[in-house]
Design an enzyme around this catalytic site. Structure first.
Site, PDB file in Angstrom:
ATOM      1  CD  GLU A 179      -1.962  -2.094   0.809  1.00 44.06           C
ATOM      2  OE1 GLU A 179      -1.184  -3.114   1.519  1.00 44.06           O
ATOM      3  OE2 GLU A 179      -2.108  -2.862  -0.403  1.00 44.06           O
ATOM      4  CG  ASN A 263      -2.234  -4.858  -3.203  1.00 49.88           C
ATOM      5  OD1 ASN A 263      -1.733  -5.337  -1.962  1.00 49.88           O
ATOM      6  ND2 ASN A 263      -1.562  -3.830  -3.415  1.00 49.88           N
ATOM      7  CG  ASP A 305      -5.873  -4.654  -1.449  1.00 46.85           C
ATOM      8  OD1 ASP A 305      -4.670  -4.918  -1.868  1.00 46.85           O
ATOM      9  OD2 ASP A 305      -6.310  -4.497  -0.288  1.00 46.85           O
TER      10      ASP A 305
HETATM   11  O1  LIG Z   1       0.067  -5.513   0.126  1.00 44.70           O
HETATM   12  C1  LIG Z   1       1.279  -5.393   1.763  1.00 44.70           C
HETATM   13  O2  LIG Z   1       1.754  -5.380   1.380  1.00 44.70           O
HETATM   14  C2  LIG Z   1       0.568  -6.278   2.383  1.00 44.70           C
HETATM   15  C3  LIG Z   1       1.048  -6.011   3.902  1.00 44.70           C
HETATM   16  C4  LIG Z   1       0.292  -6.566   5.161  1.00 44.70           C
HETATM   17  C5  LIG Z   1       0.922  -6.924   6.207  1.00 44.70           C
HETATM   18  O3  LIG Z   1       1.538  -6.890   5.954  1.00 44.70           O
HETATM   19  O4  LIG Z   1      -0.273  -6.804   7.482  1.00 44.70           O
HETATM   20  C6  LIG Z   1      -1.448  -6.752   4.348  1.00 44.70           C
HETATM   21  C7  LIG Z   1      -2.231  -6.726   3.187  1.00 44.70           C
HETATM   22  N1  LIG Z   1      -0.711  -6.036   2.359  1.00 44.70           N
HETATM   23  C8  LIG Z   1      -3.150  -6.300   2.850  1.00 44.70           C
HETATM   24  O5  LIG Z   1      -3.752  -6.518   1.342  1.00 44.70           O
HETATM   25  C9  LIG Z   1      -4.294  -7.319   3.860  1.00 44.70           C
HETATM   26  O6  LIG Z   1      -5.095  -7.379   3.386  1.00 44.70           O
HETATM   27  C10 LIG Z   1      -3.940  -7.249   5.092  1.00 44.70           C
HETATM   28  C11 LIG Z   1      -4.864  -7.875   6.531  1.00 44.70           C
HETATM   29  C12 LIG Z   1      -3.683  -7.896   7.249  1.00 44.70           C
HETATM   30  C13 LIG Z   1      -3.966  -8.158   8.841  1.00 44.70           C
HETATM   31  O7  LIG Z   1      -2.832  -7.954   9.252  1.00 44.70           O
HETATM   32  O8  LIG Z   1      -5.276  -7.567   8.827  1.00 44.70           O
HETATM   33  N2  LIG Z   1      -2.199  -7.430   6.834  1.00 44.70           N
HETATM   34  C14 LIG Z   1      -2.476  -7.019   5.476  1.00 44.70           C
END
Ligand SMILES: O=C(O)c1cc(C(=O)O)c2c(n1)C(=O)C(=O)c1cc(C(=O)O)[nH]c1-2
Length: 578
Positions: A179, A263, A305
């Protein structure tokens, strides 16, 4: 009922039960199944609390409590404190704690709460990642730091939340920050020294991605030179995401490491025409060199995403009369993929979630079919997109029962409205370009716990839950399956019927991973961390204002009522029979 033989775990996943739980996935096949059966469908109703422990941190607790020998290991969210508890003494008192002292500023660039998915054990050491993108190795006996390696820069939005996988004296880890326009990679570190052995990017030139003569993807759209450059607008791959923050599996017989990719960045797909290789897919790599062997893209030119980092469960089964080594993967796209893990061929892709944004997967080309009516257009709100940005299911892992042959999937039932806007890339700041609002899917509930027949490609039973399911699942030989809910219930259900056999209300919502072990007294125990948070629970753990529906990238809109039913927490619960 099918009379065909059920899928089974490969030989390397069915080693004799040692009563331990030493890696979050339980085994390299990631089945999250324990052969312990003292706790069964008849007596589980008598489970009671054996002991509890506070992690001292009131943020989302996603990590799996580990047990090795007579010691339990518990890892907190940021500041990522590792605790060792002595199971040989009454009340499991603390043996030691280790604090890696991560940089506080890392909290500001974590996308989804300050979570960590767990430590992992190998060869007398505990390995884990820190939010400020370090990997540490700690002596499992003494808690002394063996090495600590910095792998990312928080000023560029690089963080780490995943649990490493250790095999062949190497620690496999990846970077978070999709992100923030981080260019995703996976690395192997020498388990003894922490030095990098290889690093493979998931965007950019073949050389960086470790694509060479031995790369044999199954589908034509993954064949060609430097697709990690040519399937993007000029230079966009440099901020292209494809991070690695989820689950790894390893097949020692094929000598292949499996990992997903996140993503593409930014979310707004109009900024990046093309397939955006090698994001939103699965790689099989040679663990010794990092060399890519095959790739399958679940979401070419991802629209919503749909990171593809969910669990990769390795099973053996007969498919159309032939024995196949498969990889089973419940994706964010809403499909349950059965993939030949030798070749990357998709054998089946069946929906496990109500879908409007996608209509199917073409098994000839391997390509997902998007519903053009739900495709983002700049500055226009597109409504009723299912599944949502966190997908039909997020990172929280399923469990496969070696006994019932069923997969137990904790997932969601949600839809969203989405408006694409033009983002700017500024290093270390969010690079998203979408305004999102999520809400419950058909039926009004947001969570589902499903028992899935892999061969038939359909559900056997489903339990509906008010809030999205953000906890992992645990399957046991006692035919009892465990999971937790965001409103704080820890549940034991009958593996065959789905009947809820026991439930216990803990102090905060559950987004952790249940584990089970045999204690030094010979009894079976079940462990879970409570403490709501993560992306879904950020409204509570991050004190977000429920009046702002777009907070937490639109998740807050669906989660307003979570504030009325739970508060922050950070407690380990361990249960046993009387
Ligand atoms: O694209 C990324 O690098 C990244 C990292 C993370 C993360 O490290 O927790 C999440 C997401 N995306 C993501 O898309 C996502 O739905 C998500 C949920 C969570 C969580 O711990 O609840 N982390 C992440």
């Amino acid at each position: 009922q099918s009379t065909l033989p059920q899928p089974s775990a490969p030989p390397f996943a069915v080693t004799p039960e040692d009563g331990q739980w030493s890696i979050p996935q339980k085994n390299f096949a990631s089945t999250r199944y324990s052969d312990l059966s003292e706790i069964n469908t008849d007596n589980v109703k008598s489970l009671q609390v054996a002991f509890t422990f506070s992690t001292g941190v009131n943020k989302g607790q996603e990590s799996a409590p580990l047990v090795v020998g007579g010691t339990m290991y518990v890892l907190s969210p940021y500041p990522n404190i590792l605790y060792a508890l002595d199971l040989t003494r009454p009340g499991a008192p603390m043996k030691w704690q280790y604090n890696p002292k991560p940089a506080a500023a890392a909290q500001g660039v974590a996308c989804c709460d300050v979570v960590n998915r767990g430590p992992t054990f190998a060869n007398g050491r505990i390995f884990f990642t820190t939010l400020d993108a370090h990997v540490v190795a700690v002596n499992a006996e003494t808690g002394e730091e063996v090495w600590k390696t910095k792998l990312g820069d928080i000023n560029r939005g690089e963080t780490m939340t995943m649990a490493p996988l250790v095999a062949k004296d190497k620690v496999f880890v990846g970077i978070s920050g999709g992100e923030y326009g981080v260019r995703g990679w996976i690395q192997a570190l020498d388990a003894n020294t922490g030095q990098s052995v290889w690093k493979a990017y998931n965007t950019g030139p073949d050389q960086d991605v470790k694509i060479g003569p031995n790369f044999k993807p199954f589908y034509d759209s993954d064949k060609g030179k430097d697709l990690g450059v040519t399937t993007w607008p000029a230079d966009a791959w440099q901020q292209g995401g494809g991070t690695v923050w989820g689950w790894l599996s390893y097949d020692p017989d094929l000598n292949l490491l499996y990992h997903g990719t996140g993503n593409p960045g930014p979310w707004n797909p109009n900024q990046r025409p093309g397939d955006n290789k090698w994001t939103a897919g699965i790689f099989a790599r040679d663990p010794d060199t990092g060399e890519a062997r095959w790739f399958y893209q679940t979401a070419p030119h991802d629209l919503h995403d749909w990171d593809n980092i969910n669990e990769l469960i390795l099973l053996d089964m007969e498919w159309e009369g032939k024995p196949r080594k498969v990889l089973v993967h419940p994706g964010r796209t809403g499909f349950l993929y059965v993939i030949d893990r030798t070749t990357g061929e998709v054998l089946s892709a069946k929906p496990f979630h109500a879908l409007t944004a996608v209509t199917g997967v073409d098994l000839q080309t391997g390509r997902i079919q998007y519903n053009s009516e739900k495709e983002p257009v700049n500055n226009r709100v597109i409504r009723d997109i299912c599944p949502t940005a966190p997908g039909a299911k997020d990172w929280n892992p399923s469990a496969f029962s070696h006994k019932t042959g069923l997969l137990y999937i904790p997932h969601m039932n949600m839809c969203m409205d989405w408006e694409s806007v033009e983002p700017n890339y500024i290093a270390g700041t969010p690079y998203v370009g979408a305004e999102v609002r999520m809400y419950p899917g058909p039926g009004g509930h947001m969570g589902e716990f499903t028992a899935w027949d892999i061969r038939e490609g359909k559900e056997l039973w489903t339990i509906n839950e008010r809030f999205p399911l953000w906890s992992g699942a645990l399957a046991t030989a006692g035919d009892v399956v465990f999971y937790g809910t965001m409103d704080g219930w820890f549940k034991a259900v009958h593996a065959r019927s789905g009947e809820v056999l026991w439930q216990f209300k803990v102090d905060s919502g559950i987004i952790g991973q249940p584990t089970t072990y045999r204690g030094p007294d010979g009894k079976q125990y079940v462990a879970i961390l409570s403490g709501v948070g993560g992306w879904a629970g950020a409204i509570v753990s991050g004190d977000l204002d429920p009046r702002d529906g777009t907070a937490a990238k639109g998740f807050a809109n669906a989660m307003r009522e979570l504030k009325n039913v739970t508060t922050k927490g950070g407690t380990l619960y361990v249960f046993k029979l009387p």
